[in-house]
Each structure stands twice: as structure tokens, then as C-alpha cells.
Design a protein around this motif. Sequence first.
Motif, mmCIF file in Angstrom:
data_model
loop_
_atom_site.group_PDB
_atom_site.id
_atom_site.type_symbol
_atom_site.label_atom_id
_atom_site.label_comp_id
_atom_site.label_asym_id
_atom_site.label_seq_id
_atom_site.Cartn_x
_atom_site.Cartn_y
_atom_site.Cartn_z
ATOM 1 N N UNK A 181 1.072 -1.101 0.112
ATOM 2 C CA UNK A 181 -0.007 0.081 0.004
ATOM 3 C C UNK A 181 1.092 1.340 -0.212
ATOM 4 N N UNK A 182 0.918 2.161 -0.727
ATOM 5 C CA UNK A 182 1.414 3.262 -0.803
ATOM 6 C C UNK A 182 1.763 4.653 0.485
ATOM 7 N N UNK A 183 0.393 3.964 1.413
ATOM 8 C CA UNK A 183 0.889 4.868 2.775
ATOM 9 C C UNK A 183 1.189 4.036 4.308
ATOM 10 N N UNK A 184 2.494 2.652 3.100
ATOM 11 C CA UNK A 184 2.308 1.948 4.514
ATOM 12 C C UNK A 184 3.309 2.409 5.898
ATOM 13 N N UNK A 185 3.003 2.196 6.593
ATOM 14 C CA UNK A 185 4.033 2.684 7.891
ATOM 15 C C UNK A 185 4.453 1.277 8.762
ATOM 16 N N UNK A 186 6.034 0.460 8.903
ATOM 17 C CA UNK A 186 6.316 -0.167 9.265
ATOM 18 C C UNK A 186 4.864 -0.290 10.947
ATOM 19 N N UNK A 187 4.937 -2.107 11.106
ATOM 20 C CA UNK A 187 4.458 -2.888 12.148
ATOM 21 C C UNK A 187 5.451 -2.976 13.365
ATOM 22 N N UNK A 188 5.206 -2.593 14.560
ATOM 23 C CA UNK A 188 5.993 -2.747 15.519
ATOM 24 C C UNK A 188 6.253 -4.608 16.404
ATOM 25 N N UNK A 189 7.034 -4.774 16.156
ATOM 26 C CA UNK A 189 7.693 -5.926 16.558
ATOM 27 C C UNK A 189 7.731 -6.357 18.153
ATOM 28 N N UNK A 190 7.144 -7.218 18.743
ATOM 29 C CA UNK A 190 7.514 -6.649 20.002
ATOM 30 C C UNK A 190 8.769 -8.010 20.382
ATOM 31 N N UNK A 191 9.859 -7.975 21.479
ATOM 32 C CA UNK A 191 10.403 -8.560 21.695
ATOM 33 C C UNK A 191 10.160 -10.659 21.351
ATOM 34 N N UNK A 192 9.245 -10.492 22.049
ATOM 35 C CA UNK A 192 8.982 -12.248 21.766
ATOM 36 C C UNK A 192 8.971 -12.688 20.663
ATOM 37 N N UNK A 193 7.865 -12.228 19.937
ATOM 38 C CA UNK A 193 7.473 -12.733 18.751
ATOM 39 C C UNK A 193 8.800 -12.423 17.205
ATOM 40 N N UNK A 194 9.979 -11.173 18.215
ATOM 41 C CA UNK A 194 10.978 -11.424 16.733
ATOM 42 C C UNK A 194 11.492 -12.529 17.437
ATOM 43 N N UNK A 195 11.709 -12.842 18.860
ATOM 44 C CA UNK A 195 12.728 -14.106 18.723
ATOM 45 C C UNK A 195 11.975 -15.733 18.122
ATOM 46 N N UNK A 196 10.758 -15.216 18.102
ATOM 47 C CA UNK A 196 9.851 -17.080 17.574
ATOM 48 C C UNK A 196 10.483 -16.550 16.180
ATOM 49 N N UNK A 197 10.405 -15.200 15.918
ATOM 50 C CA UNK A 197 10.477 -15.336 13.477
ATOM 51 C C UNK A 197 11.668 -15.935 13.791
ATOM 52 N N UNK A 198 13.024 -15.353 14.695
ATOM 53 C CA UNK A 198 13.923 -16.148 14.299
ATOM 54 C C UNK A 198 14.536 -17.461 14.733
ATOM 55 N N UNK A 199 13.392 -18.018 15.565
ATOM 56 C CA UNK A 199 13.798 -19.381 15.692
ATOM 57 C C UNK A 199 13.435 -20.016 14.322
ATOM 58 N N UNK A 200 12.279 -19.930 14.145
ATOM 59 C CA UNK A 200 11.686 -20.468 12.659
ATOM 60 C C UNK A 200 12.477 -20.211 11.468
ATOM 61 N N UNK A 201 12.932 -18.727 11.233
ATOM 62 C CA UNK A 201 14.689 -18.615 10.238
ATOM 63 C C UNK A 201 15.435 -19.825 10.577
ATOM 64 N N UNK A 202 15.598 -19.837 11.363
ATOM 65 C CA UNK A 202 16.989 -20.507 11.548
ATOM 66 C C UNK A 202 16.664 -22.421 11.128
ATOM 67 N N UNK A 203 15.300 -22.525 11.461
ATOM 68 C CA UNK A 203 15.368 -23.862 11.280
ATOM 69 C C UNK A 203 15.529 -23.966 10.016
ATOM 70 N N UNK A 204 14.021 -23.068 9.524
ATOM 71 C CA UNK A 204 14.235 -23.324 7.400
ATOM 72 C C UNK A 204 15.018 -22.511 6.599
ATOM 73 N N UNK A 205 16.034 -21.759 7.109
ATOM 74 C CA UNK A 205 16.499 -20.897 6.089
ATOM 75 C C UNK A 205 17.603 -21.930 4.908
#
Length: 211
Positions: A115-139
Motif C-alpha cells: 500500500x502506498x501509505x504503509x508504515x512499519x509494524x512494531x514487532x515485540x521482542x518475544x515475537x521477534x525471537x519466534x520469527x528468528x527461531x523459525x527462520x533458523x530452522x528453515x533457512x
Amino acid sequence: MSTHAQRERLLLADLLESVGPEAATLCDGWTTRDLAAHVVVRERRADASAGQLIPQLAPRLERVRKEFADKPYEELIQLIRSGPPRLSPFALKQIDEAANTVEFFVHSEDVRRAQPDWTPREIDPVFADTLWSRLERTARLLGRKAPVGVVLRRPDGQTAVLHRGTPVVTVTGEPAELVLFAFGRTESARVETEGDKDAVTKLYETKQLGI
């Protein structure tokens, strides 16, 4: 108790509803209606969704997806919100969490960042670590076809190898941005790259990242 997958499901449904059925997405050639149909078919039509992994079945998957895309948009949104049918493997909490947390996050950003007017979403530390954990396993799976070696690096220095090879490009960013990069949203991910200039160019030009 709410899970990451349940939260991301509702966020995705809300985003799809808010922008309407004809909005752009980061998925080439797909409107939000197309993306919504994809999500519904993936959860509700296992007989067709195998086409995501088996090339010979891809034409059938596309036919079924288009059939769902012809349904009222509001119905597609409700099917996403309500979740998979009881007999679907995705109805199991553990499978839903493992298979849908990143899937729904990425597709939410497919909608948000197109979307042309998009703004970044705030990611809390717990969810950031969850995303990183998933990424490590599937990289390695996500980067198996990368044209150069790729190392993903968080700002705190943690790394994951996306693809072994030379020359090596190091991609640095927050976990959410690295997930988007690894899933092929290279132009939209807010990351920094280091490495041979030609290798960086090849990496950004490739269409082979992701599943």
C-alpha cells in the motif's frame, strides 16, 4: 490461550478487510482477493494445495484457487478468521503454530507493504525471537536456490546460513525483515547487505528465494 498463529491470522484478516478485494500485494500478479483465496485453499483443500510443492499439480491448484477467488470477498475473510475445518491438520494447535505463524506474518506484510501509505509494524521482542527461531530452522530450505552464499545476521550478531557458497553476501536486519528477505520479498525488506557488488546484485535479481 492465544498463539502467535491465531494472532497473525486475525491481523491478516483485518488487513485484507481494511484494504478491500482489489488492492495490490507483494505477490506478483495477485490482488488481495487472490491472496485471500490462496490462504483459504491452503487450509481447506489439501487435495489441491499439494500443487505448491508438486509442479505437475500446480495447474489444478490454480484452478481451485480461482474458483475460491470468485466467491464473495467477505466470505473469504470469514473463512480465514474462522480457521480451518475440524478435520484439517491445521486445526491442530501445534501444526497451526508451526505452519502458519510465519505464513500469516509474511502475507500480512504482503498486503501492508504494497500500500502506498504503509508504515512499519512494531514487532515485540518475544515475537521477534519466534520469527528468528523459525527462520533458523528453515533457512537452508528457503535459500536452497540462492545464486550466491548468504548469511543472515541480526543486529545483536546472531547469524543463520541461508545458503552455503562463494562469494558470500551478509544480510543484516531485524528478524522480521530477514524473514521477508528469505521469503523472496527482497526489495521490500529493510535490510543492509555487505559483500561483493556483483554478488549482491545477483541476490536481489534472483526469484529463487523462498518455498
